[in-house]
Design an enzyme around this catalytic site. Structure first.
Site, PDB file in Angstrom:
ATOM      1  N   TYR A 109      99.117 -51.265 -54.424  1.00  0.00           N
ATOM      2  CA  TYR A 109      99.710 -51.853 -54.833  1.00  0.00           C
ATOM      3  C   TYR A 109     101.488 -52.154 -55.212  1.00  0.00           C
ATOM      4  O   TYR A 109     101.981 -50.906 -54.826  1.00  0.00           O
ATOM      5  CB  TYR A 109      99.050 -52.049 -56.496  1.00  0.00           C
ATOM      6  CG  TYR A 109      99.538 -50.188 -57.406  1.00  0.00           C
ATOM      7  CD1 TYR A 109     101.044 -50.830 -58.091  1.00  0.00           C
ATOM      8  CD2 TYR A 109      99.186 -49.401 -57.771  1.00  0.00           C
ATOM      9  CE1 TYR A 109     101.202 -49.066 -59.177  1.00  0.00           C
ATOM     10  CE2 TYR A 109      99.754 -48.491 -58.076  1.00  0.00           C
ATOM     11  CZ  TYR A 109     100.886 -48.226 -59.079  1.00  0.00           C
ATOM     12  OH  TYR A 109     100.803 -47.496 -59.497  1.00  0.00           O
ATOM     13  N   HIS A 118     121.391 -51.323 -64.757  1.00  0.00           N
ATOM     14  CA  HIS A 118     120.752 -51.183 -66.110  1.00  0.00           C
ATOM     15  C   HIS A 118     120.589 -52.408 -66.414  1.00  0.00           C
ATOM     16  O   HIS A 118     119.346 -53.121 -66.616  1.00  0.00           O
ATOM     17  CB  HIS A 118     121.333 -49.994 -67.533  1.00  0.00           C
ATOM     18  CG  HIS A 118     120.742 -50.212 -68.372  1.00  0.00           C
ATOM     19  ND1 HIS A 118     120.835 -51.332 -69.158  1.00  0.00           N
ATOM     20  CD2 HIS A 118     119.156 -49.621 -69.115  1.00  0.00           C
ATOM     21  CE1 HIS A 118     120.231 -51.022 -70.902  1.00  0.00           C
ATOM     22  NE2 HIS A 118     119.105 -49.580 -69.811  1.00  0.00           N
ATOM     23  N   ARG A 157     126.118 -80.533 -28.850  1.00  0.00           N
ATOM     24  CA  ARG A 157     125.476 -79.807 -30.118  1.00  0.00           C
ATOM     25  C   ARG A 157     124.733 -78.623 -29.904  1.00  0.00           C
ATOM     26  O   ARG A 157     124.313 -78.189 -29.204  1.00  0.00           O
ATOM     27  CB  ARG A 157     124.810 -81.199 -30.769  1.00  0.00           C
ATOM     28  CG  ARG A 157     125.196 -82.345 -30.441  1.00  0.00           C
ATOM     29  CD  ARG A 157     124.419 -83.362 -31.164  1.00  0.00           C
ATOM     30  NE  ARG A 157     124.410 -83.190 -32.839  1.00  0.00           N
ATOM     31  CZ  ARG A 157     123.419 -83.905 -33.225  1.00  0.00           C
ATOM     32  NH1 ARG A 157     122.971 -84.766 -32.708  1.00  0.00           N
ATOM     33  NH2 ARG A 157     123.040 -83.950 -34.480  1.00  0.00           N
ATOM     34  N   GLY A 169     124.525 -77.162 -39.941  1.00  0.00           N
ATOM     35  CA  GLY A 169     125.977 -77.692 -40.421  1.00  0.00           C
ATOM     36  C   GLY A 169     127.080 -76.369 -39.940  1.00  0.00           C
ATOM     37  O   GLY A 169     127.928 -76.418 -39.765  1.00  0.00           O
ATOM     38  N   CYS A 221     106.826 -48.631 -57.988  1.00  0.00           N
ATOM     39  CA  CYS A 221     107.598 -49.193 -59.280  1.00  0.00           C
ATOM     40  C   CYS A 221     108.806 -50.042 -59.140  1.00  0.00           C
ATOM     41  O   CYS A 221     109.149 -50.319 -59.967  1.00  0.00           O
ATOM     42  CB  CYS A 221     106.891 -48.288 -59.961  1.00  0.00           C
ATOM     43  SG  CYS A 221     107.294 -46.861 -60.424  1.00  0.00           S
ATOM     44  N   SER A 235     103.329 -43.048 -57.397  1.00  0.00           N
ATOM     45  CA  SER A 235     104.196 -43.927 -58.106  1.00  0.00           C
ATOM     46  C   SER A 235     105.249 -43.934 -57.218  1.00  0.00           C
ATOM     47  O   SER A 235     106.246 -43.405 -57.407  1.00  0.00           O
ATOM     48  CB  SER A 235     103.897 -45.054 -59.362  1.00  0.00           C
ATOM     49  OG  SER A 235     104.978 -45.838 -59.026  1.00  0.00           O
ATOM     50  N   MET A 285     127.642 -74.383 -37.226  1.00  0.00           N
ATOM     51  CA  MET A 285     128.170 -74.623 -36.336  1.00  0.00           C
ATOM     52  C   MET A 285     128.437 -75.889 -35.315  1.00  0.00           C
ATOM     53  O   MET A 285     128.291 -76.989 -36.431  1.00  0.00           O
ATOM     54  CB  MET A 285     126.984 -74.315 -34.809  1.00  0.00           C
ATOM     55  CG  MET A 285     126.816 -72.445 -35.626  1.00  0.00           C
ATOM     56  SD  MET A 285     126.058 -72.173 -33.892  1.00  0.00           S
ATOM     57  CE  MET A 285     124.476 -72.591 -34.061  1.00  0.00           C
ATOM     58  N   ARG A 323     113.981 -81.574 -36.902  1.00  0.00           N
ATOM     59  CA  ARG A 323     113.353 -80.122 -37.701  1.00  0.00           C
ATOM     60  C   ARG A 323     112.659 -80.030 -38.844  1.00  0.00           C
ATOM     61  O   ARG A 323     113.032 -81.094 -39.612  1.00  0.00           O
ATOM     62  CB  ARG A 323     114.776 -79.636 -37.619  1.00  0.00           C
ATOM     63  CG  ARG A 323     115.235 -80.273 -38.991  1.00  0.00           C
ATOM     64  CD  ARG A 323     117.281 -79.354 -38.628  1.00  0.00           C
ATOM     65  NE  ARG A 323     118.290 -79.925 -39.797  1.00  0.00           N
ATOM     66  CZ  ARG A 323     119.245 -80.146 -39.670  1.00  0.00           C
ATOM     67  NH1 ARG A 323     119.962 -79.053 -38.875  1.00  0.00           N
ATOM     68  NH2 ARG A 323     119.858 -80.636 -40.589  1.00  0.00           N
ATOM     69  N   LYS A 374     116.710 -77.433 -32.000  1.00  0.00           N
ATOM     70  CA  LYS A 374     117.108 -78.460 -31.321  1.00  0.00           C
ATOM     71  C   LYS A 374     116.534 -79.249 -30.396  1.00  0.00           C
ATOM     72  O   LYS A 374     115.932 -80.387 -29.878  1.00  0.00           O
ATOM     73  CB  LYS A 374     118.727 -78.708 -31.917  1.00  0.00           C
ATOM     74  CG  LYS A 374     119.171 -80.216 -31.120  1.00  0.00           C
ATOM     75  CD  LYS A 374     120.717 -80.168 -32.054  1.00  0.00           C
ATOM     76  CE  LYS A 374     120.939 -80.456 -33.516  1.00  0.00           C
ATOM     77  NZ  LYS A 374     121.242 -79.147 -33.640  1.00  0.00           N
TER      78      LYS A 374
END
Length: 940
Positions: A895, A485, A125, A134, A875, A808, A136, A369, A56
């Site tokens: 990957y 699971h 503020r 919202g 994985c 993996s 604080m 903001r 802010k």
């Protein structure tokens, strides 16, 4: 910087600090000053000083420098908050700096703080470096007392406005600073409206407001034993300290926890000259967005109120007006607001959330903001801003939070529906679904086959329940964690799931569950929201995902604007990322979905999931109960064509992409029934007595089956199982190849702890491959590798990599075995660990980089020391979690693999990891690396 080639693997680097921690370090470095002024067109800060001034304060300074009409004020830097909370008092020298800046503010505003003739009032503020809307505290109209209210009335020529501001100040200050609940003031206010026969606060007369001020002050006296503070200096420091303390409010702490915001950033305090929207019909206040935060459409969107202050809009005390109506009520201010919002968006190059006040026709901006937005809006705004030339493609990729993409891929409950929440659990798999509650997987399958929508409700699920999960629209369990699971399977299938729902008690015998005073019987409708973890009674309508309809071929992509933006954004991400993204998929259907979402292969095909349907489970059970090798081979002969058909379908769906197939992993007892009618039927089918079957089940039972006879240990004990699975893979590969598909099989041996275990199983696989391919007269390239899911395997990776062609990381089990935590049972106490800061995150959701991560880095380094072109992936469920994906990028993996519906998340996260790596000027991995030819791994 981009990945670069190297010749010798360097030492594995230490896990770097997170960006949040880096920001925290920046915010706690003491600057030369503690207070920064803005006003009269000049400011002592800029938008780039958020770590010091908070979001802010930094943006107020930036708007001031831009010439946007902003009330003058000053910002107390963020680190003062942390110092106050640590030491219990304001930092040395701060009061003097505040006094100097307060005098400067008086000169700029032409008013004096505490002056009875022309009083200066201020707002106090909060403003953290990362937006926490919202969370604080804020106090308006500070500086009013019995003398200054008279001066305000005289200066404004509006006594009603002055006393309206005074009563607002007393209520807000007493609530925030003195601890008198706002509800007690609201009761007095409601009574005053009633006795004056008016509906809104704005209709109360000056006399009524004078009376209300007196009543409010008496309430404070009675509640606190002291008079309401009248000295403005005392008021100011009480408010400043209250804002600092609001950093520790539960809602603020929870918000930071959910959003991964560091605890040591602190909040700035902004002291700003008041401007008043409650001075009459030529005044007002509002909140607006430069684009629609729900859809992302380029339209000015917001609400405002005439003759009101900011909290009236937020609190819903009065029904606000659409921002377009401001053109009629306050036309001059509206035109200036339109122009200002355009300037702000163009300058910040981002959708803005602005707060404004009009005082007697003059516009003031109180805040701007980056606006919070829905996932669909985030993607559209980023995409549109590229088209508009405001940002680059790289910036668009940075703008969208990867985890938000989940919202775009699953149906959601219609927001306009009122519903009764009965319980809340862990949001394991996003989306929303309704169905009748069913407590048995067989019944779920039967009812689903009749066309009914069902929700499977279990204490917890096991692989034995798989067919019920397949049949169900959603899954609800009372036990289990985010990688249990039920959670893993549901995510993999794109099904909604709520797990670990401690609010419910499942009574499977009586086919019902209870939650407080609610009892849900089998056949009654419930609705699950997998994004929030909430469970509702009844059937609630859901809104389908446009993107999923396109992927499933039910909607033309050219008629789906959300999909076009989504696809373009991910295409840009693909151009940036180094990490490849694969999917965990066990069936041809899953593989096709994964491919449609952009998966570049399958990183984990769990073969055990293929055994739970129809005749397969019977053949599998026949193999398990067989007393000798001959009996096992006869049963395996029945299973081979079933597995071969599945593999062939997967190879077809992933034409040209690698497919990693994990050999049988779970302990055998999971395939057997545990009593009841199913046991009786199985005994009859297998020509066994009940006692014989029970004895076999007892023999297979283990005290800790996850560390028992499973994985490669099954294949070593019963090599015929490995033979059958290898034969099914290679026969399927040959068949698919002869039909014109390009096949790239990678066979993964699970739960290896020693190189000898790997070599034993690899020898069987390679022998079967040689026999099968020679007999069929065809040559197919394949890899044999292992799943690193035990600490010993990670620590001896150099030995294993001498014969293993890829690794993996199974991070679910690696986390379990490293931390000594059961992922299914730890949910009972893990929330306490996280709440008390013992663990920063649930390690089954976010990778434990300091522990498990070190094992991964060590294994990558040692493995590539032995085999420089070793292909390495992950994985486990962490493969689709953005913070974990960034770690895998830095660690040099080739990957990540995740459930099909998380593939887009991983693609975007991998691109952001690459961009972040360039920003940090860091090497892209634990090694100096480059990509090998044809994605054959990383070359040291």
């Amino acid at each position: 910087m981009r990945a670069s080639p190297g010749t010798t693997p360097p030492r594995p680097p230490q896990t770097p600090t997170s960006s949040a921690s880096a920001a925290a370090a920046e915010s706690t470095d003491a600057p030369e000053r503690l207070v920064y002024f803005f006003g009269a067109g000049e400011a002592e800060g800029t938008k780039d000083m958020k770590a010091v001034l908070g979001g802010k304060g930094a943006n107020l300074a930036e708007m001031t420098n831009l010439g946007v009409p902003v009330p003058p004020g000053f910002t107390i830097a963020c680190q003062t908050c942390i110092a106050f909370l640590r030491d219990g008092h304001a930092p040395d020298g701060l009061r003097e700096e505040v006094t100097r800046n307060l005098r400067r503010l008086e000169e700029t505003a032409g008013k004096r703080f505490g002056d009875a003739e022309r009083p200066l009032l201020v707002s106090v503020r909060s403003g953290a470096p990362v937006s926490m809307p919202g969370m604080m505290e804020t106090i308006l109209n500070l500086g009013l007392n019995d003398e200054t209210v008279v001066g305000l009335a005289r200066a404004s020529d509006n006594a009603r406005f002055a006393f309206d501001s005074y009563r607002r100040f007393i209520q807000m200050y007493a609530d925030v600073v003195l601890g008198v609940p706002a509800s007690r003031f609201e009761q007095l206010l409601a009574a005053k409206r009633l006795t004056n026969d008016v509906e809104t606060d704005a209709e109360l007369s000056e006399d009524a407001l004078r009376e209300l001020v007196a009543e409010y002050k008496r309430l404070v006296r009675n509640a606190t034993g002291a008079d309401f503070p009248s000295d403005p200096e005392t008021q100011l420091w009480g408010a400043v300290e209250a804002v600092w303390r609001s950093w520790t409010l539960k809602k603020a702490v929870d918000y930071r926890k959910v959003n991964g915001i560091a605890e040591d950033l602190g909040t700035a305090v902004n002291v700003v000259a008041m401007v008043f929207g409650n001075m009459g019909d030529d005044s007002g206040t509002g909140v607006a967005f430069t684009r629609d935060p729900s859809t992302g459409a380029r339209t000015f969107y917001g609400e405002f109120l005439v003759n009101a202050q900011g909290e009236d809009v937020v609190a819903g005390i009065r029904t606000p007006l659409r921002i377009e109506e401001m053109a009629e009520r306050l036309p001059g201010a509206y035109e200036e607001l339109l122009e200002t919002q355009r300037r702000l968006e163009a300058h910040f190059r981002e959708m803005q959330d602005i707060e404004f006040t009009v005082e007697r026709g003059k516009l003031f901006l109180l805040q701007t903001r980056t606006g919070k937005r829905a996932a669909a809006a985030a993607v559209r705004i980023a995409h549109d801003m590229v088209s508009e030339g405001l940002i680059t493609r790289d910036e668009a990729v940075r703008r969208v939070v990867p985890s938000q993409l989940d919202q775009l891929l699953h149906p959601v409950i219609d927001a306009g529906v009122r519903a009764r929440e009965v319980a809340t659990g862990l949001p394991a798999s996003p989306g929303a679904a309704s169905g009748v509650a069913v407590f048995d997987p067989d019944i779920a399958e039967q009812r689903a086959a009749r066309g009914e929508a069902v929700v499977l409700v279990r204490e917890e699920t096991t692989p034995e329940d798989f067919h019920g999960i397949v049949a169900a629209r959603a899954v609800l369990t009372a036990r289990g964690g985010m990688t249990s699971h039920a959670a893993v399977v549901a995510r993999g299938m794109g099904k909604c799931a709520v797990v670990g729902c401690k609010d419910i008690h499942v009574d499977a015998n009586h086919r019902r569950f209870t939650a407080a005073d609610t009892v849900v019987h089998e056949g009654e409708w419930i609705t699950l929201d997998g994004a929030s973890g909430k469970v509702y009674a009844g059937q609630l309508p859901t809104v389908p995902s446009e993107i999923v309809r396109v992927v499933g071929g039910q909607l033309d992509a050219s008629r789906a604007p959300a999909y076009r933006a989504f696809a373009d954004l991910l295409g840009w991400a693909d151009e940036l990322r180094r990490l490849r993204v694969r999917a965990n998929a066990d069936t041809p259907k899953d593989a096709r979905i994964a491919r449609a979402f952009g998966a570049e292969g399958i990183g984990l095909c769990r073969t055990e999931h293929m055994f739970f349907e129809g005749d397969r489970i019977t053949a599998m059970r026949e193999m398990i109960v067989a007393r000798d090798e001959g009996g096992r081979r006869r049963a395996l002969t029945k299973l081979l064509p079933m597995q071969r058909a599945d593999f062939e379908g997967i190879f077809e769906a992933m034409d040209g992409c690698p497919v990693t197939i994990r050999l049988l992993d779970p302990p055998l007892h999971e395939f057997l029934p545990h009593g009841g009618e199913e046991s009786k039927l199985l005994a009859r089918t297998l020509n066994l007595s009940r006692d014989q079957l029970n004895r076999i089940v007892d023999e297979l039972r283990e005290s800790n089956p996850m560390l028992g006879h499973r994985g490669c240990r099954l294949g070593i004990t019963y090599p015929e199982i490995t033979e059958m699975q290898a034969r099914a893979i290679f026969e399927a590969a040959v068949r698919a190849t002869r039909r014109g598909f390009e096949v790239k099989p990678e066979i993964m041996i699970p739960l290896v702890a020693t190189v000898r275990e790997f070599d034993n199983q690899a020898a069987i696989i390679r022998r079967v491959a040689h026999e099968t391919l020679d007999a069929m007269g065809i040559d197919i390239e394949y890899l044999v590798g292992t799943m690193i899911e035990l600490p010993r395997a990670a620590l001896t990776a150099d030995e294993i990599a001498r014969t293993a062609e890829f690794f993996s990381f199974g991070t679910n089990d690696l986390t379990q075995t490293t931390l000594g935590l059961s992922r299914d049972d730890a949910g009972r106490f893990l929330p306490v660990y996280i709440e008390r800061g013992i663990l920063a995150d649930d390690p089954f959701q976010v990778l434990d980089q300091e522990g498990v991560g070190k094992l991964i880095r060590r294994a990558v380094y040692d493995g590539r020391t032995s085999r420089p072109k070793l292909k390495v992936g992950v994985c486990g469920e962490h493969g689709g979690e953005p913070r974990s994906v960034r770690f895998f990028h830095r660690s040099g993996l080739d990957y990540v693999s995740c459930s099909p519906f998380r593939v887009p998340v991983a693609r975007l996260a991998a691109a952001q990891a690459a961009l972040q790596g360039e920003d940090d000027n860091e090497e892209a991995g634990a090694l100096s690396i480059r990509r090998g030819p044809d994605d054959e791994g990383l070359v040291a």
